[in-house]
Design a protein around this motif. Sequence first.
Motif, PDB file in Angstrom:
ATOM      1  N   GLN A  42       1.364  -2.211  -2.281  1.00  0.00           N
ATOM      2  CA  GLN A  42       1.276  -3.621  -1.924  1.00  0.00           C
ATOM      3  C   GLN A  42       0.254  -4.295  -2.833  1.00  0.00           C
ATOM      4  N   PHE A  43       0.626  -5.450  -3.378  1.00  0.00           N
ATOM      5  CA  PHE A  43      -0.270  -6.218  -4.227  1.00  0.00           C
ATOM      6  C   PHE A  43      -0.401  -7.618  -3.653  1.00  0.00           C
ATOM      7  N   LEU A  44      -1.616  -8.115  -3.558  1.00  0.00           N
ATOM      8  CA  LEU A  44      -1.887  -9.476  -3.112  1.00  0.00           C
ATOM      9  C   LEU A  44      -2.577 -10.208  -4.248  1.00  0.00           C
ATOM     10  N   LEU A  45      -1.975 -11.291  -4.697  1.00  0.00           N
ATOM     11  CA  LEU A  45      -2.528 -12.064  -5.801  1.00  0.00           C
ATOM     12  C   LEU A  45      -2.388 -13.548  -5.506  1.00  0.00           C
ATOM     13  N   GLY A  46      -3.505 -14.225  -5.361  1.00  0.00           N
ATOM     14  CA  GLY A  46      -3.485 -15.668  -5.187  1.00  0.00           C
ATOM     15  C   GLY A  46      -2.542 -16.161  -4.106  1.00  0.00           C
ATOM     16  N   GLY A  47      -2.507 -15.484  -2.992  1.00  0.00           N
ATOM     17  CA  GLY A  47      -1.628 -15.885  -1.896  1.00  0.00           C
ATOM     18  C   GLY A  47      -0.218 -15.340  -2.014  1.00  0.00           C
ATOM     19  N   GLY A  48       0.064 -14.624  -3.116  1.00  0.00           N
ATOM     20  CA  GLY A  48       1.382 -14.021  -3.293  1.00  0.00           C
ATOM     21  C   GLY A  48       1.348 -12.552  -2.925  1.00  0.00           C
ATOM     22  N   LEU A  49       2.444 -12.076  -2.412  1.00  0.00           N
ATOM     23  CA  LEU A  49       2.576 -10.681  -1.978  1.00  0.00           C
ATOM     24  C   LEU A  49       3.712 -10.029  -2.748  1.00  0.00           C
ATOM     25  N   MET A  50       3.496  -8.823  -3.203  1.00  0.00           N
ATOM     26  CA  MET A  50       4.554  -7.985  -3.757  1.00  0.00           C
ATOM     27  C   MET A  50       4.385  -6.601  -3.162  1.00  0.00           C
ATOM     28  N   PHE A  51       5.451  -6.019  -2.651  1.00  0.00           N
ATOM     29  CA  PHE A  51       5.344  -4.679  -2.084  1.00  0.00           C
ATOM     30  C   PHE A  51       6.551  -3.842  -2.463  1.00  0.00           C
ATOM     31  N   THR A  52       6.345  -2.548  -2.428  1.00  0.00           N
ATOM     32  CA  THR A  52       7.414  -1.573  -2.663  1.00  0.00           C
ATOM     33  C   THR A  52       7.317  -0.515  -1.576  1.00  0.00           C
ATOM     34  N   PHE A  53       8.436  -0.256  -0.925  1.00  0.00           N
ATOM     35  CA  PHE A  53       8.534   0.836   0.035  1.00  0.00           C
ATOM     36  C   PHE A  53       9.510   1.852  -0.531  1.00  0.00           C
ATOM     37  N   VAL A  54       9.126   3.125  -0.528  1.00  0.00           N
ATOM     38  CA  VAL A  54      10.037   4.213  -0.854  1.00  0.00           C
ATOM     39  C   VAL A  54      10.314   4.900   0.468  1.00  0.00           C
ATOM     40  N   LEU A  55      11.582   4.887   0.872  1.00  0.00           N
ATOM     41  CA  LEU A  55      11.960   5.338   2.212  1.00  0.00           C
ATOM     42  C   LEU A  55      12.928   6.503   2.154  1.00  0.00           C
ATOM     43  N   LYS A  56      12.820   7.393   3.137  1.00  0.00           N
ATOM     44  CA  LYS A  56      13.844   8.414   3.355  1.00  0.00           C
ATOM     45  C   LYS A  56      14.684   7.918   4.527  1.00  0.00           C
ATOM     46  N   VAL A  57      15.975   7.757   4.253  1.00  0.00           N
ATOM     47  CA  VAL A  57      16.884   7.127   5.209  1.00  0.00           C
ATOM     48  C   VAL A  57      18.048   8.064   5.481  1.00  0.00           C
ATOM     49  N   ILE A 109      -2.336 -13.291 -13.573  1.00  0.00           N
ATOM     50  CA  ILE A 109      -1.694 -12.069 -13.084  1.00  0.00           C
ATOM     51  C   ILE A 109      -0.922 -12.458 -11.827  1.00  0.00           C
ATOM     52  N   THR A 110       0.384 -12.547 -11.982  1.00  0.00           N
ATOM     53  CA  THR A 110       1.261 -13.036 -10.923  1.00  0.00           C
ATOM     54  C   THR A 110       1.984 -11.883 -10.238  1.00  0.00           C
ATOM     55  N   PRO A 111       2.560 -12.127  -9.068  1.00  0.00           N
ATOM     56  CA  PRO A 111       3.379 -11.085  -8.439  1.00  0.00           C
ATOM     57  C   PRO A 111       4.531 -10.638  -9.342  1.00  0.00           C
ATOM     58  N   ALA A 112       5.119 -11.571 -10.107  1.00  0.00           N
ATOM     59  CA  ALA A 112       6.202 -11.191 -11.015  1.00  0.00           C
ATOM     60  C   ALA A 112       5.705 -10.225 -12.081  1.00  0.00           C
ATOM     61  N   LEU A 113       4.513 -10.460 -12.616  1.00  0.00           N
ATOM     62  CA  LEU A 113       3.930  -9.553 -13.605  1.00  0.00           C
ATOM     63  C   LEU A 113       3.700  -8.179 -12.986  1.00  0.00           C
ATOM     64  N   MET A 114       3.144  -8.139 -11.785  1.00  0.00           N
ATOM     65  CA  MET A 114       2.887  -6.860 -11.133  1.00  0.00           C
ATOM     66  C   MET A 114       4.193  -6.116 -10.857  1.00  0.00           C
ATOM     67  N   MET A 115       5.247  -6.850 -10.517  1.00  0.00           N
ATOM     68  CA  MET A 115       6.540  -6.219 -10.280  1.00  0.00           C
ATOM     69  C   MET A 115       7.071  -5.614 -11.578  1.00  0.00           C
ATOM     70  N   ASP A 116       6.896  -6.323 -12.701  1.00  0.00           N
ATOM     71  CA  ASP A 116       7.329  -5.795 -13.989  1.00  0.00           C
ATOM     72  C   ASP A 116       6.548  -4.542 -14.357  1.00  0.00           C
ATOM     73  N   VAL A 117       5.237  -4.542 -14.114  1.00  0.00           N
ATOM     74  CA  VAL A 117       4.410  -3.362 -14.393  1.00  0.00           C
ATOM     75  C   VAL A 117       4.886  -2.188 -13.532  1.00  0.00           C
ATOM     76  N   ASP A 118       5.152  -2.452 -12.260  1.00  0.00           N
ATOM     77  CA  ASP A 118       5.630  -1.418 -11.350  1.00  0.00           C
ATOM     78  C   ASP A 118       6.955  -0.833 -11.838  1.00  0.00           C
ATOM     79  N   LYS A 119       7.871  -1.685 -12.300  1.00  0.00           N
ATOM     80  CA  LYS A 119       9.172  -1.215 -12.790  1.00  0.00           C
ATOM     81  C   LYS A 119       9.009  -0.305 -14.010  1.00  0.00           C
ATOM     82  N   VAL A 120       8.134  -0.695 -14.934  1.00  0.00           N
ATOM     83  CA  VAL A 120       7.915   0.117 -16.136  1.00  0.00           C
ATOM     84  C   VAL A 120       7.323   1.470 -15.757  1.00  0.00           C
ATOM     85  N   LEU A 121       6.305   1.458 -14.909  1.00  0.00           N
ATOM     86  CA  LEU A 121       5.676   2.718 -14.506  1.00  0.00           C
ATOM     87  C   LEU A 121       6.671   3.604 -13.763  1.00  0.00           C
ATOM     88  N   TRP A 122       7.441   3.015 -12.858  1.00  0.00           N
ATOM     89  CA  TRP A 122       8.443   3.766 -12.089  1.00  0.00           C
ATOM     90  C   TRP A 122       9.465   4.383 -13.039  1.00  0.00           C
TER      91      TRP A 122
END
Length: 129
Positions: A42-57, A109-122
């Motif tokens: 979960q990332f909180l930046l300037g009132g913006g939220l970005m989160f990732t859940f990895v779930l076993k379903v 540093i925006t939620p969109a930037l953090m999402m892009d970083v997360d995608k690259v790392l993933w």
Amino acid sequence: PVPNAGGNILVARGWGADKPGICQAFLKKVEEHNSEVLDMAQFLLGGGLMFTFVLKVDEEKSFALMKSLRACAEEVSLALDFYFPNAAEVPEAEGGNEAVIALVSSQAITPALMMDVDKVLWGHGCVVL
């Protein structure tokens, strides 16, 4: 979908304005569908939220869970997407493979930037905690 000891791995990513109770609402839906949280970021930046859940379903319950999480996201005005990673995208847990990353930028540093970083790392087999 990647099977994992009696279930499939589902990744849910959400972003939008942060509000109290969002994480609890999503976790409640996961619990209601007898699913398991394997990882969560979960990332909180300037009132913006970005989160990732990895779930076993459970295979038979994945669509119902996705529908329930989508409704939950709409209630709190969040964007939400899902995907089932292939086997190469699901990293094996190994000790000693940890790093701390500090992100510095001349731009906001925006939620969109953090999402892009997360995608690259993933994409390189990393799990962001």
